[in-house]
Design a protein around this motif. Structure first.
Motif, short mmCIF file in Angstrom:
data_model
loop_
_atom_site.label_atom_id
_atom_site.label_comp_id
_atom_site.label_asym_id
_atom_site.label_seq_id
_atom_site.Cartn_x
_atom_site.Cartn_y
_atom_site.Cartn_z
N LEU A 280 4.52 24.03 -70.39
CA LEU A 280 3.31 25.04 -70.71
C LEU A 280 1.93 24.29 -70.59
O LEU A 280 0.95 24.98 -70.01
N PHE A 281 1.57 22.86 -70.97
CA PHE A 281 0.22 22.38 -70.69
C PHE A 281 0.25 22.24 -69.18
O PHE A 281 -1.03 22.25 -68.57
N ALA A 282 1.06 22.06 -68.47
CA ALA A 282 1.08 21.62 -66.87
C ALA A 282 0.30 23.12 -66.28
O ALA A 282 -0.31 23.02 -65.65
N LEU A 283 0.94 24.18 -66.84
CA LEU A 283 0.56 25.63 -66.61
C LEU A 283 -0.75 25.85 -66.82
O LEU A 283 -1.63 26.44 -66.11
N ILE A 461 -10.14 31.11 -50.30
CA ILE A 461 -9.59 31.54 -51.37
C ILE A 461 -8.23 31.09 -51.51
O ILE A 461 -7.58 30.53 -52.46
N CYS A 462 -7.62 31.79 -50.50
CA CYS A 462 -6.10 31.76 -50.60
C CYS A 462 -5.58 30.58 -50.19
O CYS A 462 -4.31 29.89 -50.83
N ILE A 463 -6.10 29.90 -49.37
CA ILE A 463 -5.62 28.53 -49.05
C ILE A 463 -5.58 27.57 -50.05
O ILE A 463 -4.70 26.74 -50.62
N ARG A 464 -6.88 27.53 -50.80
CA ARG A 464 -7.23 26.69 -52.07
C ARG A 464 -6.14 27.11 -53.23
O ARG A 464 -5.78 26.12 -53.70
N THR A 465 -5.92 28.30 -53.45
CA THR A 465 -5.06 28.79 -54.55
C THR A 465 -3.76 28.30 -54.12
O THR A 465 -2.85 27.87 -55.05
N ALA A 466 -3.18 28.43 -52.96
CA ALA A 466 -1.82 28.04 -52.38
C ALA A 466 -1.69 26.64 -52.80
O ALA A 466 -0.54 26.14 -53.01
N LEU A 467 -2.70 25.80 -52.37
CA LEU A 467 -2.81 24.40 -52.59
C LEU A 467 -2.42 23.79 -54.02
O LEU A 467 -1.59 23.14 -54.28
N VAL A 468 -3.14 24.64 -54.76
CA VAL A 468 -3.11 24.34 -56.36
C VAL A 468 -1.68 24.63 -56.90
O VAL A 468 -0.97 23.89 -57.59
N ILE A 469 -1.37 25.96 -56.43
CA ILE A 469 0.19 26.30 -57.01
C ILE A 469 1.18 25.41 -56.27
O ILE A 469 2.10 24.94 -57.05
#
Length: 548
Positions: A280-283, A461-469
């Motif tokens: 939960l806290f990781a998400l 934005i897509c690249i950075r979001t994908a990296l975080v996910i």
């Protein structure tokens, strides 16, 4: 090689047009007097066709400068009497001048000095300069919807600021695991920390000699290109970016571990999907971190992240306070084992991770006002950080003994105020450092986008979001902070810190160094290779056992 400017390219003018005109004038005036020297210089360059080719990644300098910058407005304990004056202007000069907007497109300015630049240096009689000259203020950039702001490399960092930059890089999350390293390796295992400190200091000096080998070298990838051509640049860059990416994975694991220790009963159950406190806290941490990765201007985070040195010192002080003032654990614990041969390889990786700052050292050296102070910067940084690592390792293991966890903050009793300060400091710090750590990786991928792409911002934005996910996915799949840290320290840090600096130094200075230096470099390479092999195998084996 000469810079070619296509019809779709244009010049980004510097802030000082007069300086730019004087540079152009000097280029025009210096071409008639040294035809013979220029022709011989061309002949030398033809034998090394890959030495000065601009290559991916070209965003490394700016992104790592931002990642490793520490503002220090008032420092009076290091350097010359003018340090305070330099420090007071650092906020408005160093970070601001070296800042790069976060939308990057491929541009054609070479990071290494070109033949034209070196011809100019030859005509001015500067061929024997030890340090590379400042790059010209005019650069060609491909036309696009968003333009990279080209800023000159500035030498405004004093010794005190360089030391803070070095400590900010070295004193990271690795300090949390040094007591666990003593548990895994035993008391004699602390000698590994001292050996790695000495070898890392030596290879840090080698990076300087590599940078001084020719004008225009400023970053670690530049050194790789000078030593092994484009292949060397690609290889070193990929290793450095993987190391930064893995550090972001560690941040996610750290957030889940420490927040779940503060709120162990927290959970979420939606439609049969059950999330315990760690997941939960990781998400939740990811949801907070994600907008910071989208930021176009990371200067604010850079200022906050500068508190990383203060945060590390604060956590160390809290540990000592709990142990000495609150009198937790020390008297009741046994002396522990002297040496654990079975788990020493894990300790090797944990200790190795403590000295993973070499990716930033070339940038710090390139930005120093007095490059001759670089050895002093290394000596002070490594001495202070090693003493902190050793102090935390001894105190943490004396307090918790064989029950020591991968992060000593997880062992601290929560009823004490100092414990709460240490845990919350550990929790808050990654929120400011995650975006700065991931930005170099994101920018390197954004360089590969088409220069004139209409949807470049959307792609970014897509690249950075994908990296975080992806970092969250990896962190949740392998939630073993200590073992992942040991794997990074064994494999990636050994390459970046010990093996590659020696390999590049031997290649660049081949035939110009003594046999003793060659022998010492090979010894360091052997030590790094053995540590990488043994440590990586042990860490991977332990991770597999955890899954079983």
């Amino acid at each position: 090689m000469k810079n070619s400017v296509s019809e779709q390219s244009f010049f980004v003018d510097s802030e000082d047009d007069d300086d730019e005109k004087s540079v152009d004038k000097n280029e025009d005036d210096g071409g008639d007097d040294t035809d013979s020297s220029v022709s011989s210089f061309h002949e030398r360059q033809q034998s090394k066709p890959n030495s000065f080719n601009p290559a991916w990644p070209q965003s490394y300098r700016q992104s790592i400068d931002l990642y490793g910058s520490v503002p220090s407005p008032s420092i009076g304990f290091l350097g010359t009497p003018s340090l305070s004056r330099l420090g007071s202007s650092f906020l408005s000069s160093s970070l601001t001048r070296r800042h790069t907007p976060e939308i990057l497109h491929t541009y054609s300015k070479p990071l290494l000095q070109t033949v034209e630049d070196e011809e100019q240096a030859q005509t001015k009689g500067n061929s024997n300069l030890l340090y590379p000259p400042l790059p010209p203020r005019k650069s060609s950039v491909r036309k696009s919807s968003k333009v990279l702001e080209e800023l000159p490399v500035s030498r405004h960092s004093s010794l005190g600021q360089a030391v803070l930059n070095g400590m900010n890089v070295l004193c990271g999350v690795g300090i949390l695991s040094t007591p666990y390293a003593v548990k895994e390796g035993g008391w004699l295992g602390l000698s590994i920390l001292a050996v790695f400190a000495l070898l890392s200091f030596y290879t840090g000096l080698l990076l300087r000699y590599c940078l001084d080998s020719r004008p225009g070298l400023e970053t670690y990838p530049d050194i790789g290109q000078a030593a092994f051509g484009t292949v060397g640049r690609f290889t070193i860059s990929i290793i450095l970016y993987i190391e930064l990416y893995a550090s972001c994975v560690e941040y996610i694991i750290l957030e889940g571990d420490n927040l779940s220790s503060l709120f162990p009963n927290a959970h979420l159950n939606i439609g049969g999907l059950y999330l315990d406190s760690h997941y939960l806290f990781a998400l939740l941490s990811t949801l907070v971190i994600l907008p910071t990765v989208w930021l176009r201007d990371l200067r604010v985070l850079s200022y906050i992240s500068a508190g990383g040195v203060i945060a590390s010192i604060l956590v160390v002080l809290c540990l000592f306070w709990v142990g000495l003032v609150d009198n937790v654990g020390i008297q009741s614990q046994s002396h522990g084992s002297m040496l654990n041969l079975n788990s020493v390889p894990v300790a090797i990786g944990l200790y190795g991770f403590c000295y993973s700052g070499h990716a930033v050292f070339p940038n710090i050296y390139s930005s120093m006002e007095k490059p001759s102070q670089y050895p002093a910067f290394l000596l002070i940084s490594f001495t202070v950080c090693t003493l902190m690592y050793a102090g935390v390792a001894v105190m943490g293991y004396l307090m918790f003994g064989e029950s020591t966890l991968s992060q000593f903050t997880l062992n601290l009793p929560q009823e004490y105020v100092a414990s709460k300060i240490a845990v919350w400091t550990t929790v808050v710090n990654p929120f400011t450092k995650y975006a700065l750590t991931m930005t170099p990786v994101a920018l390197s991928l954004e360089e590969l986008l088409p220069a004139n792409s209409v949807n470049s911002y959307r792609y970014s934005i897509c690249i950075r979001t994908a990296l975080v996910i992806s970092t969250v996915a990896v962190g949740l799949c392998i939630p073993f902070f200590g073992l992942v840290l040991a794997l990074i320290g064994s494999l990636l840090t050994m390459l970046v810190t010990l093996i590659l600096p020696c390999a590049c130094y031997l290649r660049i200075w081949s035939g110009k160094i003594s046999r003793s230096e060659v022998f010492l470099c090979y010894v360091v390479i052997v030590v790094g290779s053995v540590s990488a092999t043994v440590g990586s195998y042990s860490a991977i084996s332990e991770i597999i056992k955890k899954f079983r």
